[in-house]
Design an enzyme around this catalytic site. Structure first.
Site, PDB file in Angstrom:
ATOM      1  CE  LYS A 185      -3.339   2.949   0.560  1.00  0.00           C
ATOM      2  NZ  LYS A 185      -4.055   3.099   1.826  1.00  0.00           N
ATOM      3  CG  HIS A 242      -6.091  11.493   7.097  1.00  0.00           C
ATOM      4  ND1 HIS A 242      -5.188  10.551   6.652  1.00  0.00           N
ATOM      5  CD2 HIS A 242      -7.284  11.154   6.539  1.00  0.00           C
ATOM      6  CE1 HIS A 242      -5.801   9.705   5.847  1.00  0.00           C
ATOM      7  NE2 HIS A 242      -7.069  10.043   5.765  1.00  0.00           N
ATOM      8  CG  ASP A 278     -10.869   4.390   4.335  1.00  0.00           C
ATOM      9  OD1 ASP A 278      -9.953   3.943   5.040  1.00  0.00           O
ATOM     10  OD2 ASP A 278     -10.804   5.483   3.756  1.00  0.00           O
TER      11      ASP A 278
END
EC number: 3.5.1.5
Length: 567
Positions: free
Chosen positions: A216, A319, A359
């Site tokens: 990834k 994030h 996700d």
């Protein structure tokens, strides 16, 4: 003897020409074929057919099934077919007509004294879902996903570490080994992605040999053209897939630079619309390329009046952004665009975006891949009408096949595991989900994992029958003991299989290597292979496909939602 169509459907389930509504959506599917024989159908119960000397034979040879699902309506990318399904040694052994060949004609699935029966009459049978975008933040995700009808999870992580909260990477051989040991008895097929962000090959090769199924690339680790090129070069050598979350901030290049770094090599682009991350505002244009295998994550599925507001808060948390820092707020605002989210709905309906994933816990809900896929299909039916392929029949068969492919066969093909999972086909692992039509897409009736019932809604264990309240989803015998390990697969690279990591780590689960990955192209995505020329206006964010504006209104209400849930 003749009986009415309604009486037949009540007894044996729908047959050719009958239509079935999917949950409370506006989607209807029509039975295309029926492999059972009128008058010779098999059904279990008092006074029914599957009894000694009648529908049950005396045989005990290799032709006899371990389990038969009777009279099920199979919904898969390849068709909508009524049939009996035979399971043997944990795999789908036959699809056709079950019974006793000594008393019935044209039997292709033998029922014997050693056969268990699962009643599929009036139920829809699908392949277990595949979620190819998992942040392995907590092991409880597995149960949540399983109860929704997902039986395979691909992604990365090490638990609630800061890196895992943001990126789907299991970095380094030590973490990979420990995670392989951790999931060894979970009732879920699992494959891990290593960290692909490196400009030299050695660290990536170590991870591939340690047991990952792919790599990834994530912008939070630095998705530069150099790391992209290096990662894909290594992937080509080892026949594994690369997944990518591109550079939202366009710091190391724009979407054109990233596409150039791909050099025509296949890659799985996560949340290709961009709200989940990627070149702002035009990562969605990557869907035009034959070597790009695009997927969505489920928070933007489908576009509703709440989508934009919800995403801003999610993004700040996932994030590691600070609402007090203007640059962090600007970063969040750049990723959430009404126009591209609206276009994403239509691109799914056109078969341009090939997959849907979660996700999980990182701007996505692990238990809602399936229901949000069908909510998207419903919204498009309401707003766009029948697809051209469905006009003649007047039912939504093609649309249903297109959408189910997004979370079954296409992720399997993308990651090189379609030889084991992804569809209701002979030879594949019997990861199967039964649904009552009224609850289709939102609450399964039974989840089989490797031929064993692993989860189901179940009533009070102290009751005199299985159905008294409280009825809720519970793990079944297939989720316990050595059976859980025996009925699941851990997906790894061929290099890891050759290195005998199963023996080295003391794993009980069988390992299966991905294969044929690097040759995959968009044209291999079942019913989702369109590659129109896409453009995004840099000022208005409007999306055009071959010159046509793609836009739609947000939904104000959806099916498969509050009607089915108390909270």
């Amino acid at each position: 003897m003749k009986i009415s169509r309604q009486a037949y459907a009540d007894m044996y389930g729908p047959t050719v020409g009958d239509r079935v509504r999917l949950g409370d959506t506006e989607l209807w599917i029509e039975v295309e074929e029926d492999h059972t024989h009128y008058g010779d159908e098999v059904k279990f119960g008092g006074g029914k057919v599957i009894r000694d000397g009648m529908g049950q034979s005396q045989r005990c040879d290799d032709a006899v099934m371990d389990t038969v699902i009777t009279n099920a309506l199979i919904l898969d990318w390849w068709g909508i077919v009524k049939a009996d399904v035979g399971i043997q040694k944990g795999r789908i052994a036959a699809i056709g007509k079950a019974g006793n060949p000594d008393t019935q004609p044209d039997v292709t699935i033998v029922i014997g004294p050693g056969t268990e029966i699962i009643a599929g009459e009036g139920k829809i049978l699908t392949a277990g879902g595949i979620d190819p975008h998992i942040h392995f933040i907590c092991p409880q995700q597995v149960e949540e996903a399983l109860m929704s009808g997902v039986t395979t999870m691909l992604g990365g992580g090490t638990g609630p570490a800061t890196g895992t909260n943001a990126t789907t990477c299991t970095p380094g051989p030590w973490h990979i080994g420990k995670m392989l040991q951790a999931v060894d008895s979970l009732p879920m097929n699992i494959g891990f992605l290593g960290k692909g962000n490196a400009s030299l090959p050695e660290a990536l090769e170590l991870q591939i040999k340690a047991g990952v199924i792919g790599l990834k690339l994530h912008e939070d680790w630095g998705t530069t053209p150099a790391s992209i090129d290096n990662c894909l070069t290594v992937a080509d050598q080892y026949d594994i897939q690369v997944a990518i979350h591109t550079d939202t901030l366009n710091e190391s290049g724009f979407v054109e630079d990233t596409l150039a770094a791909f050099k025509g090599r296949c890659i799985h682009t996560f949340h290709t619309e961009g709200a989940g991350g990627g070149h702002a505002p035009d990562i969605i244009t990557a869907c035009s390329k034959d070597y790009v295998l695009p997927s969505s994550t489920n928070p933007t599925r489908p576009y509703t009046v709440n989508t934009v507001d919800e995403h801003l808060d999610m993004l700040m948390v996932c994030h590691h952004l600070d609402p007090n820092i203007p640059e962090d707020v600007a970063f969040a605002d750049s990723r959430i665009r009404r126009e591209t989210i609206a276009a994403e709905d239509i691109l799914h309906d056109m078969g341009v975006i090939s997959m849907i994933s979660s996700d999980s816990q990182a701007m996505g809900r692990v238990g809602e891949v399936i229901c949000r896929t069908w909510q998207t299909a419903h919204k498009m039916k309401v707003q766009r009408g029948l697809l051209p392929e469905d006009q003649e029949r007047g039912a939504d068969n093609f649309r249903a096949k297109r959408y189910i492919a997004k979370y079954t066969i296409n992720p399997a093909i993308t990651h090189g595991i379609a030889h084991d999972v992804g569809s209701v086909e002979v030879g594949k692992l019997a990861d199967l989900v039964l649904w009552s039509p009224a609850f289709f897409g939102v609450k399964p009736a039974c989840i089989l994992k490797g031929g064993m019932i692993a989860a189901a809604p179940m009533g009070d264990p102290n009751a005199s029958i299985p159905t008294p309240q409280p009825v809720h989803y519970r793990p079944m015998f297939g989720a316990f003991g050595k059976a859980a390990s025996a009925t699941r697969l851990t997906f790894v690279s061929q290099a890891a299989l050759d290195a005998k990591i199963g023996e080295e780590l003391g794993l009980d689960s069988p390992l299966s290597a991905c294969k044929g990955v690097r040759e995959v192209r968009k044209r291999h995505m079942k019913l989702n292979d369109a590659c129109p020329h896409l453009t995004v206006d840099p000022q208005t964010y409007e999306v055009h496909a071959d010159g046509e504006l793609l836009t739609c209104e947000p939904a104000t209400e959806l099916p498969l939602a509050q009607l089915y849930h108390l909270f």
